[in-house]
Design an enzyme around this catalytic site. Structure first.
Site, PDB file in Angstrom:
ATOM      1  N   GLY A 156       0.776   5.124 -10.039  1.00 15.29           N
ATOM      2  CA  GLY A 156       1.629   5.569  -8.932  1.00 15.29           C
ATOM      3  C   GLY A 156       2.754   4.566  -8.752  1.00 15.29           C
ATOM      4  O   GLY A 156       3.135   3.849  -9.683  1.00 15.29           O
ATOM      5  N   ARG A 157       3.239   4.504  -7.513  1.00 16.38           N
ATOM      6  CA  ARG A 157       4.383   3.617  -7.251  1.00 16.38           C
ATOM      7  C   ARG A 157       4.052   2.152  -7.502  1.00 16.38           C
ATOM      8  O   ARG A 157       4.867   1.405  -8.041  1.00 16.38           O
ATOM      9  CB  ARG A 157       4.841   3.791  -5.806  1.00 16.38           C
ATOM     10  N   ILE A 158       2.843   1.724  -7.098  1.00 19.93           N
ATOM     11  CA  ILE A 158       2.501   0.305  -7.283  1.00 19.93           C
ATOM     12  C   ILE A 158       2.332   0.018  -8.776  1.00 19.93           C
ATOM     13  O   ILE A 158       2.806  -1.007  -9.281  1.00 19.93           O
ATOM     14  CB  ILE A 158       1.230  -0.073  -6.488  1.00 19.93           C
ATOM     15  N   ARG A 178      -3.879  10.719 -14.233  1.00 17.79           N
ATOM     16  CA  ARG A 178      -4.135  12.160 -14.361  1.00 17.79           C
ATOM     17  C   ARG A 178      -2.868  12.884 -14.784  1.00 17.79           C
ATOM     18  O   ARG A 178      -2.873  13.726 -15.645  1.00 17.79           O
ATOM     19  CB  ARG A 178      -4.601  12.724 -13.017  1.00 17.79           C
ATOM     20  N   VAL A 237      -6.911  -4.714  -7.394  1.00 18.72           N
ATOM     21  CA  VAL A 237      -6.372  -4.863  -6.032  1.00 18.72           C
ATOM     22  C   VAL A 237      -6.459  -3.525  -5.302  1.00 18.72           C
ATOM     23  O   VAL A 237      -5.835  -3.361  -4.256  1.00 18.72           O
ATOM     24  CB  VAL A 237      -4.896  -5.347  -6.023  1.00 18.72           C
ATOM     25  N   ALA A 238      -7.202  -2.574  -5.872  1.00 23.17           N
ATOM     26  CA  ALA A 238      -7.223  -1.221  -5.299  1.00 23.17           C
ATOM     27  C   ALA A 238      -8.297  -1.113  -4.221  1.00 23.17           C
ATOM     28  O   ALA A 238      -8.000  -1.262  -3.025  1.00 23.17           O
ATOM     29  CB  ALA A 238      -7.428  -0.206  -6.413  1.00 23.17           C
ATOM     30  N   ARG A 239      -9.514  -0.880  -4.623  1.00 23.39           N
ATOM     31  CA  ARG A 239     -10.637  -0.822  -3.684  1.00 23.39           C
ATOM     32  C   ARG A 239     -11.910  -1.265  -4.409  1.00 23.39           C
ATOM     33  O   ARG A 239     -12.097  -0.930  -5.592  1.00 23.39           O
ATOM     34  CB  ARG A 239     -10.878   0.602  -3.178  1.00 23.39           C
ATOM     35  N   GLU A 268     -17.219  -5.293   0.905  1.00 23.16           N
ATOM     36  CA  GLU A 268     -16.513  -6.450   1.467  1.00 23.16           C
ATOM     37  C   GLU A 268     -16.543  -6.397   2.995  1.00 23.16           C
ATOM     38  O   GLU A 268     -16.551  -5.293   3.562  1.00 23.16           O
ATOM     39  CB  GLU A 268     -15.058  -6.485   0.941  1.00 23.16           C
ATOM     40  N   HIS A 286      -8.854  -9.588  -0.034  1.00 23.58           N
ATOM     41  CA  HIS A 286      -8.115  -8.347   0.248  1.00 23.58           C
ATOM     42  C   HIS A 286      -6.762  -8.660   0.924  1.00 23.58           C
ATOM     43  O   HIS A 286      -6.507  -8.243   2.057  1.00 23.58           O
ATOM     44  CB  HIS A 286      -8.967  -7.396   1.122  1.00 23.58           C
ATOM     45  N   ILE A 287      -5.933  -9.373   0.182  1.00 22.14           N
ATOM     46  CA  ILE A 287      -4.625  -9.782   0.711  1.00 22.14           C
ATOM     47  C   ILE A 287      -3.477  -9.122  -0.054  1.00 22.14           C
ATOM     48  O   ILE A 287      -2.353  -9.613  -0.025  1.00 22.14           O
ATOM     49  CB  ILE A 287      -4.455 -11.328   0.678  1.00 22.14           C
ATOM     50  N   GLY A 288      -3.769  -8.019  -0.741  1.00 23.16           N
ATOM     51  CA  GLY A 288      -2.759  -7.386  -1.602  1.00 23.16           C
ATOM     52  C   GLY A 288      -1.411  -7.171  -0.937  1.00 23.16           C
ATOM     53  O   GLY A 288      -0.370  -7.415  -1.527  1.00 23.16           O
TER      54      GLY A 288
HETATM   55  C1  GLV Z   1      -4.633  -1.894   1.556  1.00 24.41           C
HETATM   56  O1  GLV Z   1      -5.640  -2.089   0.962  1.00 24.41           O
HETATM   57  C2  GLV Z   1      -4.017  -0.614   1.689  1.00 24.41           C
HETATM   58  O2  GLV Z   1      -4.600   0.401   1.273  1.00 24.41           O
HETATM   59  O3  GLV Z   1      -2.899  -0.555   2.215  1.00 24.41           O
END
Ligand code: GLV
Length: 326
Positions: A156-158, A178, A237-239, A268, A286-288
């Site tokens: 996606g965008r990230i 996908r 860095v997703a989940r 977490e 979780h500081i993304g």
């Molecule tokens: C952070 O984890 C978000 O989903 O924005």
């Protein structure tokens, strides 16, 4: 009488003031999630809420909040929402895409570089007074990032922002998603679509950027980790939950992959204690998206969504369009 809304957790005072000009705001000014029972009780008489990723909004909560019209997450991920239940109840749900793309992409690179070049381990070793003199052939060898293959799962965008940054490292970029990107988008980040199996096999750095859902639960488990190169690094860095942490710890302990950079974990903040003993994992809490400007941008966007939803306008980031009467 002003419309009642809930801000579920401490955000920025200026935004609470802004919301207070329109609404009667019930504000949890603690930066800690309300326990589930308190969340449901405080939502019961509200028309909308600003929620954080720690606030679970499901059918049980909705059953107690008959006036609720909108829940506006300060996060791009929204796995804290039962979207089907929200849609069924006619409650608008929104998130905050876009404003955090670059910051989160930067975090990916911080973890990737730190894992590849063993930055955290070397820092700890130096601070522990172990550095006796410069060494040549036993000197914290890491893995090269430049000219390596970057693999992105979830483009996606990230993902595209991560890929664009790879141009400066002369990397080959492969991705799996996908939906394949349009040709011009692929060209802009020099990325090539490959199958998931090829991605696992080819990536020197595998970056996970998928949303978490039952469909992506433990998408990376023992067999996927076994398919990766022994010299590869996994960056998440997703989940938490997309990766089977048990399988990942095993793979890192057995050096079946070289390293991992992890910002998210299953359950977490109660992460598996074995992570703490691994010298080939870089761990962050979780500081993304965590810069002041970006968190402010996310909270402002959530407030925009809420104000729009309660003014009869379509919220800019509506996740369940069928709830919008127009
Ligand atoms: C952070 O984890 C978000 O989903 O924005």
């Amino acid at each position: 009488m002003k419309t009642k809304i809930l801000v579920c957790r401490a955000i920025f005072p200026a935004l609470v003031e802004r919301l207070s000009t329109h609404f009667d705001v019930d504000y949890n000014d603690q930066d800690a999630a309300l326990p589930a029972e308190q969340l449901a009780a405080r939502l019961a008489d509200k028309v909308a809420a600003i929620t954080l990723l720690s606030d679970r909004i499901d059918a049980a909560v909705l059953a107690r909040a008959p006036a609720l019209k909108a829940v506006c997450n300060v996060a791009v991920g929204y796995n804290n929402f039962d979207l089907e239940a929200l849609t069924g109840a006619g409650v608008m749900a929104t998130n905050t895409p876009g404003v955090l793309d670059d910051t989160t992409a930067d975090t990916v690179w911080a973890l990737l570089l730190a894992s590849a070049r063993r930055v955290v381990g070397a820092d700890k070793w130096l601070r522990a007074g172990q550095w006796q003199g410069w060494q040549f052939h036993d000197n914290w060898f890491g893995n090269d990032v430049h000219h390596a293959t970057l693999g992105i799962l979830g483009m996606g965008r990230i993902g595209q922002a991560v890929a664009r940054r790879a141009l400066g490292f002369d990397m080959r970029v492969v991705y799996h998603n996908r939906h394949r990107l349009a040709d011009d988008a692929e060209q802009a980040c020099n990325a090539t679509w490959v199958s998931r199996d090829e991605l696992l096999r080819e990536a020197d750095f595998l970056v996970l950027l998928l949303p978490y859902s039952p469909a992506t639960h433990h998408l990376i488990g023992a067999s996927e980790l076994a398919a990766m190169k022994p010299s590869a690094h996994l960056i998440n860095v997703a989940r938490g939950g997309i990766v089977d942490d048990d399988a990942l710890i095993d793979a890192l302990q057995q050096r079946r992959i070289a390293g991992a950079g992890l910002d998210v974990f299953e359950n977490e903040p109660a992460l598996d204690g074995r992570f703490l003993t691994l010298d080939n994992a870089v761990l962050t809490p979780h500081i993304g998206s965590s810069t002041y400007a970006t968190r402010l941008g996310m909270a402002s966007l959530a407030a925009d969504n809420l104000v729009a939803a309660l003014s009869g306008k379509r919220p800019p980031n509506l996740l369940n369009p069928s709830t919008f009467a127009g």
